[in-house]
Design an enzyme around this catalytic site. Structure first.
Site, PDB file in Angstrom:
ATOM      1  N   ARG A  21      41.020  43.786  52.445  1.00 26.74           N
ATOM      2  CA  ARG A  21      42.243  43.280  53.069  1.00 26.74           C
ATOM      3  C   ARG A  21      43.525  43.817  52.435  1.00 26.74           C
ATOM      4  NH1 ARG A  21      43.212  37.471  53.810  1.00 26.74           N
ATOM      5  NH2 ARG A  21      41.510  36.751  52.493  1.00 26.74           N
ATOM      6  N   GLY A  43      38.357  39.133  38.778  1.00 25.20           N
ATOM      7  CA  GLY A  43      39.399  40.135  38.554  1.00 25.20           C
ATOM      8  C   GLY A  43      40.614  39.948  39.431  1.00 25.20           C
ATOM      9  N   ASN A  48      44.035  38.412  47.721  1.00 25.33           N
ATOM     10  CA  ASN A  48      43.155  39.101  48.662  1.00 25.33           C
ATOM     11  C   ASN A  48      43.903  40.027  49.601  1.00 25.33           C
ATOM     12  OD1 ASN A  48      40.600  37.800  47.936  1.00 25.33           O
ATOM     13  ND2 ASN A  48      41.647  35.952  48.608  1.00 25.33           N
ATOM     14  N   LYS A  81      69.529  59.328  30.785  1.00 26.96           N
ATOM     15  CA  LYS A  81      68.094  59.566  30.590  1.00 26.96           C
ATOM     16  C   LYS A  81      67.880  60.237  29.254  1.00 26.96           C
ATOM     17  CE  LYS A  81      65.982  63.152  31.010  1.00 26.96           C
ATOM     18  NZ  LYS A  81      65.349  64.460  31.245  1.00 26.96           N
TER      19      LYS A  81
HETATM   20  C1  UD1 Z   1      34.380  32.682  46.203  1.00 23.17           C
HETATM   21  C2  UD1 Z   1      33.563  31.375  46.103  1.00 23.17           C
HETATM   22  C3  UD1 Z   1      34.319  30.262  46.818  1.00 23.17           C
HETATM   23  C4  UD1 Z   1      35.700  30.107  46.207  1.00 23.17           C
HETATM   24  C5  UD1 Z   1      36.461  31.443  46.261  1.00 23.17           C
HETATM   25  C6  UD1 Z   1      37.741  31.328  45.493  1.00 23.17           C
HETATM   26  C7  UD1 Z   1      31.221  32.051  46.089  1.00 23.17           C
HETATM   27  C8  UD1 Z   1      29.984  32.154  46.874  1.00 23.17           C
HETATM   28  N1  UD1 Z   1      32.283  31.572  46.731  1.00 23.17           N
HETATM   29  O1  UD1 Z   1      34.415  33.023  47.579  1.00 23.17           O
HETATM   30  O2  UD1 Z   1      33.624  29.028  46.682  1.00 23.17           O
HETATM   31  O3  UD1 Z   1      36.419  29.088  46.870  1.00 23.17           O
HETATM   32  O4  UD1 Z   1      35.673  32.487  45.644  1.00 23.17           O
HETATM   33  O5  UD1 Z   1      38.483  32.517  45.649  1.00 23.17           O
HETATM   34  O6  UD1 Z   1      31.216  32.380  44.917  1.00 23.17           O
HETATM   35  N2  UD1 Z   1      32.373  39.967  43.744  1.00 23.17           N
HETATM   36  C9  UD1 Z   1      31.551  40.869  43.094  1.00 23.17           C
HETATM   37  N3  UD1 Z   1      30.365  41.174  43.667  1.00 23.17           N
HETATM   38  C10 UD1 Z   1      29.930  40.609  44.828  1.00 23.17           C
HETATM   39  C11 UD1 Z   1      30.779  39.698  45.476  1.00 23.17           C
HETATM   40  C12 UD1 Z   1      31.990  39.390  44.904  1.00 23.17           C
HETATM   41  O7  UD1 Z   1      31.897  41.378  42.027  1.00 23.17           O
HETATM   42  O8  UD1 Z   1      28.825  40.938  45.258  1.00 23.17           O
HETATM   43  C13 UD1 Z   1      33.664  39.632  43.106  1.00 23.17           C
HETATM   44  C14 UD1 Z   1      34.848  40.050  43.960  1.00 23.17           C
HETATM   45  O9  UD1 Z   1      35.273  41.345  43.593  1.00 23.17           O
HETATM   46  C15 UD1 Z   1      35.883  38.989  43.602  1.00 23.17           C
HETATM   47  C16 UD1 Z   1      35.054  37.771  43.266  1.00 23.17           C
HETATM   48  O10 UD1 Z   1      33.756  38.249  42.992  1.00 23.17           O
HETATM   49  O11 UD1 Z   1      36.628  39.337  42.445  1.00 23.17           O
HETATM   50  C17 UD1 Z   1      35.027  36.758  44.397  1.00 23.17           C
HETATM   51  O12 UD1 Z   1      34.428  37.340  45.541  1.00 23.17           O
HETATM   52  P1  UD1 Z   1      34.905  36.987  47.007  1.00 23.17           P
HETATM   53  O13 UD1 Z   1      34.091  37.746  47.952  1.00 23.17           O
HETATM   54  O14 UD1 Z   1      36.382  37.123  47.079  1.00 23.17           O
HETATM   55  O15 UD1 Z   1      34.487  35.446  47.068  1.00 23.17           O
HETATM   56  P2  UD1 Z   1      34.935  34.448  48.170  1.00 23.17           P
HETATM   57  O16 UD1 Z   1      34.140  34.662  49.383  1.00 23.17           O
HETATM   58  O17 UD1 Z   1      36.393  34.429  48.275  1.00 23.17           O
HETATM   59 CA    CA Z   2      38.199  35.879  47.262  1.00 25.19          CA
END
Ligand code: UD1
Ligand code: CA
Length: 456
Positions: free
Chosen positions: A18, A103, A229, A336
């Site tokens: 996004r 992160g 995001n 500068k």
């Molecule tokens: C996650 C939580 C949700 C919470 C939200 C808060 C889960 C299942 N859900 O959802 O409950 O409210 O965060 O923002 O945990 N990432 C990886 N590898 C993966 C998937 C994700 O490293 O396979 C990392 C992403 O880079 C990110 C973080 O994990 O930094 C969160 O992943 P994201 O997909 O944004 O989680 P949400 O669906 O937002």
């Molecule tokens: Ca997220």
């Protein structure tokens, strides 16, 4: 507080689609510092045993910016639970509990991490601490389902939640502290049988409870767990960051008539009794000493401004500008890579680059140091107490001695010795009466021509 050994896992494998960017999401800057570095700076304060960074999409970019981290690659993004599973080998031998951070949630303060550590240590038989918060807009966050005694029963992802569960306002920030002995057995029990077909880290809650452990919730302020995001989130995070910096500056003895228009960098260093007028922008690496005034609409980066100096309005100070005590940089002046000693005045419309200027020298309006020949850069040295007349071009390399005078409009290509006068421009000749005679003859010619045209 008793010291508990901790390891930290930072998840950063996600694509961040996004953001619509070639740059990895966690490398986008807030206050001039990458999100990832905001987070790693807080983590460093915890002195963890080990910090493991999970990378995947665009991993080369993230790896290049990771400091003091073990790096683990999650080749396929199979969910937050899976992302932690892949850190097993990297965490081998590290003692203590595991704190999972994201992160893209860069502002989590050390105090909040401490609160989680304390919560786990002080409530009996607690295997897991989840960081919750009550956002103004609960949107699509996972919801925390708690028991009557406040302990956490489970986390339900928005996609998987019933209408009733979606009404819960306590949400999952995503971050949690997990018992170091239990983490990998619990992770091994996760399934991906859910709406996204992913291994959810959030399902550890159910795993912990099944194992007879209590799960605690620590509640955070929304601004401390802001997730980024989209570019809109990024702009909001920047606004939050700037507000904090402005408050810090005001508290530290800086006067700003309109703080909302002043922009700081993460590393801006400000003394006391400083006045900053509206519209001032601080790029990276600026130090401002006590008693300085920065007038409206000035842009500063990589600059040191010493006590009592005045800068602006509309000044541009670029990397390597060192403005001496009580010096004055006026409107539309660019500096500068130049060291100006105390009391130097460059009051109007000048470019000073690759130069040194001795104490109390006065640089007239429109003076330019011509430092570049299209290929190489050269230096200009101006001695203490020198006076450079307006609209002079100092063609570097060139040295003007202490106390020398340069006549206005000069193009100086040779060194000028101390206390000398240098004038380098066309000699002026005055011809007495020329203008009056000129007007008379021209008027007569025009009149004769007009007569002739009438006669035709
Ligand atoms: C996650 C939580 C949700 C919470 C939200 C808060 C889960 C299942 N859900 O959802 O409950 O409210 O965060 O923002 O945990 N990432 C990886 N590898 C993966 C998937 C994700 O490293 O396979 C990392 C992403 O880079 C990110 C973080 O994990 O930094 C969160 O992943 P994201 O997909 O944004 O989680 P949400 O669906 O937002
Ligand atoms: Ca997220």
């Amino acid at each position: 507080m008793p010291k508990h050994p901790i390891s930290v896992v930072v998840l950063a494998a996600g694509k961040g689609t996004r953001m619509k960017s070639k740059l990895h999401k966690v490398l986008h800057a807030i206050g001039g510092k990458a999100m990832l570095h905001h987070l790693l700076d807080s983590v460093e304060e915890l002195s963890p045993q080990k910090t493991v960074l999970v990378v995947g999409a665009d991993r080369e970019q993230v790896e290049a910016q990771a400091r003091d981290c073990s790096i683990v690659t999650q080749t396929e993004q199979l969910g937050t639970g899976h992302a932690v599973m892949v850190t097993k080998a990297a965490l081998e031998g590290a003692k203590g509990d595991v704190l999972v951070l994201y992160g893209d949630v860069p502002f989590i303060p050390k105090s909040l991490m401490d609160d989680m550590i304390v919560a786990k240590a002080t409530s009996p038989n607690t295997g897991l601490v989840v960081l919750g918060f009550r956002p103004k807009d609960a949107a699509k966050y996972g919801r925390l389902v708690t028991a009557a005694n406040g302990s956490l029963e489970r986390i339900v992802e928005f996609k998987d939640a019933t209408e009733d569960e979606r009404q819960i306002d306590l949400c999952n920030s995503g971050m949690m502290l997990i018992d170091g002995e239990k983490i990998f057995p619990w992770l091994a029990s996760l399934s991906n049988d859910n709406a996204s077909g992913e291994y959810y880290l959030t399902d550890l809650v159910a795993a912990a409870r099944k194992d007879g452990c209590n799960v605690a919730v620590v509640e955070a302020q929304e601004e401390d767990v802001l997730g980024i995001n989209s570019r809109e989130d990024l702009a909001l995070a920047e606004a939050t960051f700037q507000d904090r910096k402005r408050c810090e500056a005001l508290a530290g003895g800086v006067t700003m008539v309109d703080p909302a228009t002043v922009y700081f960098s993460h590393d801006t260093k400000l003394g006391a009794d400083i006045a900053i007028e509206p519209g001032v922008y601080f790029g990276p690496n600026v130090t401002v000493e006590d008693g300085v005034t920065i007038k409206a609409y000035s842009h500063l980066e990589g600059t040191h401004i010493r006590s009592g100096a005045t800068v602006g309005p509309f000044a541009r100070l670029r990397p390597g500008a060192d403005i001496g005590e009580g010096a004055k940089i006026g409107n539309f002046v660019e500096v500068k890579k130049a060291k100006l000693e105390h009391g130097v005045k460059v009051s109007h419309l000048s470019y000073i680059g690759d130069a040194t200027i001795g104490a109390d020298a006065n640089i007239g309006a429109g003076t330019i140091t011509c430092n570049y020949d299209g290929f190489l850069k050269f230096e200009t040295h101006i001695g203490a107490g020198a006076f450079i007349g307006s609209n002079s071009a100092l063609v570097a390399p060139v040295t003007i001695g202490d106390g020398a005078l340069v006549g206005a409009g000069s193009v100086i290509t040779k060194d000028v010795e101390g206390d000398a006068l240098a004038v380098a421009r066309g000699l002026q000749r005055n011809r007495a009466g020329f203008a009056a005679t000129f007007r008379e003859t021209q008027a007569a010619k025009k009149a004769a021509l007009t007569e002739k045209q009438k006669g035709r």
